[in-house]
Design an enzyme around this catalytic site. Structure first.
Site, PDB file in Angstrom:
ATOM      1  N   SER A 108       0.699  -1.123   0.091  1.00 46.32           N
ATOM      2  CA  SER A 108       0.431  -0.522  -0.087  1.00 46.32           C
ATOM      3  C   SER A 108       0.650   1.716   0.757  1.00 46.32           C
ATOM      4  O   SER A 108       1.530   1.551   0.801  1.00 46.32           O
ATOM      5  CB  SER A 108      -0.991   0.272   0.927  1.00 46.32           C
ATOM      6  OG  SER A 108      -1.217   1.328   1.645  1.00 46.32           O
ATOM      7  N   TYR A 130      -3.274   4.998  -4.801  1.00 41.01           N
ATOM      8  CA  TYR A 130      -4.551   5.683  -5.175  1.00 41.01           C
ATOM      9  C   TYR A 130      -4.685   7.065  -5.393  1.00 41.01           C
ATOM     10  O   TYR A 130      -3.113   7.681  -5.944  1.00 41.01           O
ATOM     11  CB  TYR A 130      -5.351   5.836  -3.413  1.00 41.01           C
ATOM     12  CG  TYR A 130      -5.577   4.945  -2.604  1.00 41.01           C
ATOM     13  CD1 TYR A 130      -6.976   4.310  -2.626  1.00 41.01           C
ATOM     14  CD2 TYR A 130      -4.621   5.365  -1.262  1.00 41.01           C
ATOM     15  CE1 TYR A 130      -6.717   3.152  -1.673  1.00 41.01           C
ATOM     16  CE2 TYR A 130      -5.007   4.036  -0.612  1.00 41.01           C
ATOM     17  CZ  TYR A 130      -6.353   3.134  -0.541  1.00 41.01           C
ATOM     18  OH  TYR A 130      -6.668   1.968   0.119  1.00 41.01           O
ATOM     19  N   THR A 156      -5.954   1.561  -6.678  1.00 36.96           N
ATOM     20  CA  THR A 156      -7.189   1.231  -5.495  1.00 36.96           C
ATOM     21  C   THR A 156      -8.406   2.707  -6.003  1.00 36.96           C
ATOM     22  O   THR A 156      -7.896   3.868  -5.789  1.00 36.96           O
ATOM     23  CB  THR A 156      -6.746   0.854  -4.487  1.00 36.96           C
ATOM     24  OG1 THR A 156      -6.182   0.221  -4.315  1.00 36.96           O
ATOM     25  CG2 THR A 156      -8.029   0.466  -3.694  1.00 36.96           C
ATOM     26  N   LYS A 254      -8.674  -1.867  -8.800  1.00 36.93           N
ATOM     27  CA  LYS A 254      -8.652  -2.844  -7.965  1.00 36.93           C
ATOM     28  C   LYS A 254      -9.975  -1.775  -7.097  1.00 36.93           C
ATOM     29  O   LYS A 254     -10.402  -0.674  -7.317  1.00 36.93           O
ATOM     30  CB  LYS A 254      -7.562  -2.574  -6.850  1.00 36.93           C
ATOM     31  CG  LYS A 254      -8.696  -3.472  -5.124  1.00 36.93           C
ATOM     32  CD  LYS A 254      -7.221  -3.710  -3.901  1.00 36.93           C
ATOM     33  CE  LYS A 254      -7.704  -4.129  -3.696  1.00 36.93           C
ATOM     34  NZ  LYS A 254      -8.522  -2.736  -2.022  1.00 36.93           N
ATOM     35  N   HIS A 278     -13.206  -3.857  -0.975  1.00 33.77           N
ATOM     36  CA  HIS A 278     -12.538  -2.908   0.155  1.00 33.77           C
ATOM     37  C   HIS A 278     -12.713  -3.643   1.114  1.00 33.77           C
ATOM     38  O   HIS A 278     -12.587  -3.033   2.294  1.00 33.77           O
ATOM     39  CB  HIS A 278     -12.801  -1.058   0.076  1.00 33.77           C
ATOM     40  CG  HIS A 278     -11.030  -0.510   0.525  1.00 33.77           C
ATOM     41  ND1 HIS A 278     -10.751   0.083  -0.549  1.00 33.77           N
ATOM     42  CD2 HIS A 278     -10.712  -1.134   1.476  1.00 33.77           C
ATOM     43  CE1 HIS A 278      -9.479   0.776  -0.273  1.00 33.77           C
ATOM     44  NE2 HIS A 278      -9.178   0.082   1.285  1.00 33.77           N
TER      45      HIS A 278
END
Ligand SMILES: Cc1cc2nc3c(=O)[nH]c(=O)nc-3n(C[C@H](O)[C@H](O)[C@H](O)COP(=O)(O)O)c2cc1C
Length: 394
Positions: A108, A130, A156, A254, A278
């Site tokens: 992440s 992100y 994502t 995602k 999520h």
């Protein structure tokens, strides 16, 4: 085998709950609003039955697979999570464990360890971002990840900034100052095993977001990075296509939940999608990801790799997802529980539990390879999936 070994993810979860301070366990469990989606992600797998054979099963089973160009020893990948404060070794322990088990990992951009350390520990690391900040800063983060050795990018998109939980959210401190230490001291002192694991390292959770830093700039705190993300206009599909091209390698979107958007991700140049809720952390009352998987897998066929995450807690869940059209799954909370209770060995334990469960289920179903799995191996109750989308947006 040490006494720390656990035989199921449920046992690991129970131990994680006992070991972690309540606020850290609460942050892992998450789930928005009433937690209906979080629960349904897990419960839906229990609704799917299995139709086993009794004799004549093949003696050997091959569960290896390739996703985003990376071979994996089984159809289970590590989903990216921000794991601040769960364990001092954080994502580096996860990387070592997944590398030891031949499994690729997603890191992440909100993780606690820099991409350089994680990719060095598992060369099969995908970097997750992100849509946050301007294009230049996103490119800079991608370039940094690529230079560190990241072999794929995960974008994502399923996050709607819901901050309400019916049981109350744990307070997330921005940094570990004296005030924070005093505030959290009572709950941490009640967790001596956890406290010792940090004391042994002579450090405290930094709560910084190292992979958000660009061009040797300072490491932002969690809320600074989160604020940047909240303040960024949501991307269009043209933006997604731009990022896929700017990355120029294996690219996953995602957080797909609709068949029409799966096709749009494909058209934007994605190599793979993850069908996801999520983990029930986005909008609540969204039914489990596994319920919409068949519709999405059918919509994109072999054009794009279909991965599923949300709710995987055992090997049979993995087999069910593959039978319904996923090439592989990604796990989130399952490995966080393992990390919490036993660091690297705990994550290896989780992956071993998954592997044994996949193997048993394939044996029981009489399958020697993943390609032989199909919906006919499952007993799917009427109404398991929501009505299909009749009016696609594109
Ligand atoms: C504590 C926590 C933090 C997460 N952080 C991220 C993140 O930073 N980026 C991301 O793409 N997904 C994140 N996720 C979602 C996971 O990647 C994954 O979609 C989800 O955990 C799957 O559901 P499961 O936990 O039931 O396996 C997070 C999930 C949890 C539980």
């Amino acid at each position: 085998m040490s006494n720390d070994w656990f035989e199921s993810i449920a046992v690991a979860q129970e131990r994680a709950k006992k070991r972690l301070p309540a606020s850290v366990y609460g942050a892992i469990m998450g789930g928005t609003d009433a937690g209906i989606s979080r629960a349904d992600n897990v419960d839906a797998f229990g609704e799917l039955g299995i139709r086993p054979l009794t004799a004549g099963q093949p003696p050997e089973r091959d569960m290896s697979v390739t996703v985003m160009g990376q071979p994996s020893s089984m159809p289970v990948l590590i989903s990216p999570t921000g794991v601040q404060a769960v364990h001092p070794d954080g994502e580096v322990a996860v990387a070592r464990a997944s590398a030891a088990r031949g499994v690729p990992m997603g890191l992440s951009s909100f993780g606690s360890k820099p991409i350089e350390e994680v990719a060095a520990a598992n060369p099969q690391t995908f970097f997750q971002i992100y849509w946050a900040g301007d294009r230049d800063s996103m490119v800079a983060r991608c370039e940094r990840a690529k230079a560190a050795g990241a072999v794929g990018l995960i974008l994502t998109l399923d996050w709607s900034f819901v901050h309400s939980r019916d049981w109350g959210s744990p307070a997330i401190p921005d940094s570990m100052g004296l005030k924070t230490m005093i505030t959290h001291a009572p709950e941490v002192l009640r967790r001596p095993g956890y406290l010792m694991s940090w004391l042994r390292t002579f450090q405290l959770p930094t709560l910084g977001v190292p992979n958000f830093a660009v061009d040797d700039g300072p490491v932002p705190g969690f809320f600074e990075a989160y604020g940047t993300w909240m303040g960024t206009r949501p991307p269009t599909w043209e933006d997604v296509a731009w990022l896929a091209e700017a990355w120029g390698g294996p690219f996953m979107v995602k957080g797909i939940y609709r068949a029409d958007e799966a096709r749009r991700a494909r058209d934007a140049g994605a190599t793979a999608i993850s069908v996801s809720t999520h983990g029930g952390n986005n909008l609540d009352t969204v039914p489990a990801a596994i319920r919409v998987l068949p519709e999405i897998a059918e919509a994109v066929g072999d054009d794009i790799e279909v991965v599923l995450d949300s709710g995987i807690r055992r090997g049979s869940d993995v087999v069910k997802a593959v039978a319904l059209g996923a090439k592989a799954v990604m796990i989130g909370r399952a490995y966080l529980f393992g990390l919490a209770v036993n660091g690297q060995a705990g994550v290896e334990n989780v992956l071993d539990v998954m592997r044994m469960g996949i193997d048993s289920t394939m044996l029981g179903l009489g399958k020697s390879s993943l390609a032989e799995l199909g919906p006919e191996d499952l007993i799917i109750p009427d109404g398991f999936s929501p009505p299909r989308l009749d009016s696609p947006i594109g």
